[in-house]
Design an enzyme around this catalytic site. Structure first.
Site, short mmCIF file in Angstrom:
data_model
loop_
_atom_site.label_atom_id
_atom_site.label_comp_id
_atom_site.label_asym_id
_atom_site.label_seq_id
_atom_site.Cartn_x
_atom_site.Cartn_y
_atom_site.Cartn_z
N ASN A 163 -7.78 -2.16 4.23
CA ASN A 163 -7.62 -2.83 5.52
C ASN A 163 -6.17 -3.00 5.96
O ASN A 163 -5.90 -3.14 7.15
CB ASN A 163 -8.30 -4.21 5.45
CG ASN A 163 -8.02 -5.04 6.67
OD1 ASN A 163 -8.60 -4.83 7.75
ND2 ASN A 163 -7.10 -5.99 6.54
N VAL A 214 0.82 -1.22 0.00
CA VAL A 214 0.00 0.00 0.00
C VAL A 214 0.85 1.27 0.00
O VAL A 214 0.33 2.37 -0.19
CB VAL A 214 -0.99 0.02 1.19
CG1 VAL A 214 -1.98 -1.12 1.08
CG2 VAL A 214 -0.25 -0.01 2.52
N LYS A 258 -4.68 6.37 13.00
CA LYS A 258 -6.05 5.88 12.92
C LYS A 258 -7.07 7.01 13.02
O LYS A 258 -8.13 6.97 12.38
CB LYS A 258 -6.29 4.83 14.00
CG LYS A 258 -5.50 3.54 13.78
CD LYS A 258 -5.81 2.90 12.43
CE LYS A 258 -5.16 1.53 12.29
NZ LYS A 258 -5.49 0.88 10.99
N TYR A 269 0.14 5.47 16.60
CA TYR A 269 -0.97 4.64 16.13
C TYR A 269 -2.28 5.41 16.22
O TYR A 269 -3.09 5.41 15.29
CB TYR A 269 -1.04 3.36 16.96
CG TYR A 269 -1.97 2.31 16.40
CD1 TYR A 269 -1.59 1.53 15.31
CD2 TYR A 269 -3.22 2.08 16.97
CE1 TYR A 269 -2.43 0.55 14.81
CE2 TYR A 269 -4.07 1.11 16.47
CZ TYR A 269 -3.66 0.34 15.40
OH TYR A 269 -4.51 -0.62 14.89
#
Length: 262
Positions: A79, A53, A148, A144
Site C-alpha cells: 500500500n 519499500v 499506477k 503518477y
C-alpha cells in the site's frame, strides 16, 4: 478464520484504515512504515516494523519477522506510496525516479520478496494499491499515471502467473478520497499540485469507507477493486464510450493549459 496480514504504509491514510479493518475482523496485523519507532497512530493489538519499500534490506527483515513470528503470511498489502504530478515539460526526472521507485518498484520488491513464501504455502493473497489513475489517464499526471498503470499491469500478470499456487492478486483502484497523501507532494509543477490537493481534501469518501470496500473485494478475490461510483463510471466509459471519455480528458487538458498560462 483469522488471517496473517502485512500492510505497508500502514501508519496513516488508507494503510491505517486497512489495518484497522483487518484488526476489526480478528486478523493478526503487522504494520510497516517509515518511522524508526512505532507511531502513535498504530492501534493496540497491531505489530509494527520499520520498512522503506525502496530498501531490499528492509523487505528481507520484514520477511524474517513474518517467518519468525507467524511462520507464514495470508495477505500482503503493498500500500505504501507517494503523490506526484506535473506536466511532462515541468516535472523533473528526479520526481519521476522517486515515484517509480516507491509506487511501482516498491510493489515489485514486496511481491518478489514474499512470493517464495506464498508458493511454499501454496496459498495467499497479494493486494497492490494502485489508483483509478492506473486505469484512467488524465492530463498533467504522467508520472503518477505511469507508475499506477504499472501496478495494475503487474497485478494482472501475477494473478495469472501465481494462480497455480492458489495465490490471488488484486489491484485496488480508488478515485480521490480524504487522506494525507497530498502531504507527500514535492514536485516542481505547483499548478498541478494545487489541483491535486483540492481533489484530495474535498473528496467525499473517507479512507475507512474505502477500506471496507477493499476488504469485500479481497473476500471475493476480485482482480480489480473499484471503490466508488466515479471510478466505476470512468472505467466503463473508457471501455464502452471511448469518444465521450476522450472528450472529457481533452477538455481537462485544455483547462490545465489555460491555468498554466494565467
Amino acid at each position: 478464520m483469522s488471517r496473517r496480514v502485512l500492510v505497508t504504509g500502514g501508519a496513516s491514510g488508507l494503510g491505517l484504515a486497512l489495518a484497522n479493518a483487518f484488526l476489526a475482523r480478528g486478523d493478526s496485523v503487522l504494520v510497516a512504515d517509515l518511522a524508526d519507532t512505532r507511531p502513535d497512530s498504530v492501534p493496540a493489538g497491531v505489530d509494527y516494523v520499520r520498512l522503506d519499500v525502496r530498501s531490499q534490506q528492509d523487505w528481507d527483515a520484514a520477511l524474517a519477522h513474518v517467518r519468525d513470528t507467524w511462520g507464514g503470511l495470508d495477505v500482503l498489502v503493498n500500500n505504501a506510496g507517494v503523490a506526484t504530478g506535473g506536466r511532462i515539460d515541468v516535472e523533473s526526472i528526479a520526481d519521476w525516479e522517486r515515484v517509480l521507485d516507491v509506487n511501482l518498484l516498491g510493489v515489485v520488491r514486496g511481491c518478489q520478496t514474499f512470493t517464495p513464501l506464498l508458493k511454499e504455502q501454496r496459498s495467499g493473497h497479494i493486494v497492490n494499491t494502485a489508483s483509478l489513475a492506473g486505469l484512467i489517464h488524465g492530463p498533467g499526471m504522467s508520472s503518477y499515471n505511469a507508475a499506477k498503470a504499472g501496478v495494475v499491469a503487474l497485478s494482472e500478470t501475477l494473478g495469472f502467473e501465481l494462480a497455480p499456487w492458489n495465490i490471488h492478486v488484486s489491484a485496488v483502484c480508488p478515485a480521490f478520497f480524504k487522506t494525507n497523501l497530498h502531504q507527500s507532494l514535492q514536485g516542481k509543477d505547483t499548478a498541478m499540485e494545487e489541483t491535486a490537493v483540492k481533489l484530495i481534501t474535498k473528496a467525499s469518501m473517507t479512507a475507512d469507507e474505502v477500506a471496507e470496500i477493499v476488504l469485500k473485494g479481497i473476500d471475493r478475490h476480485k482482480r480489480i477493486i473499484l471503490t466508488d461510483r466515479i471510478g466505476h463510471q470512468a472505467y466503463w466509459a473508457k471501455r464502452l464510450a471511448r469518444p465521450a471519455y476522450n472528450l472529457v480528458a481533452t477538455n481537462a487538458g485544455k483547462r490545465l493549459a489555460r491555468k498554466a498560462r494565467t
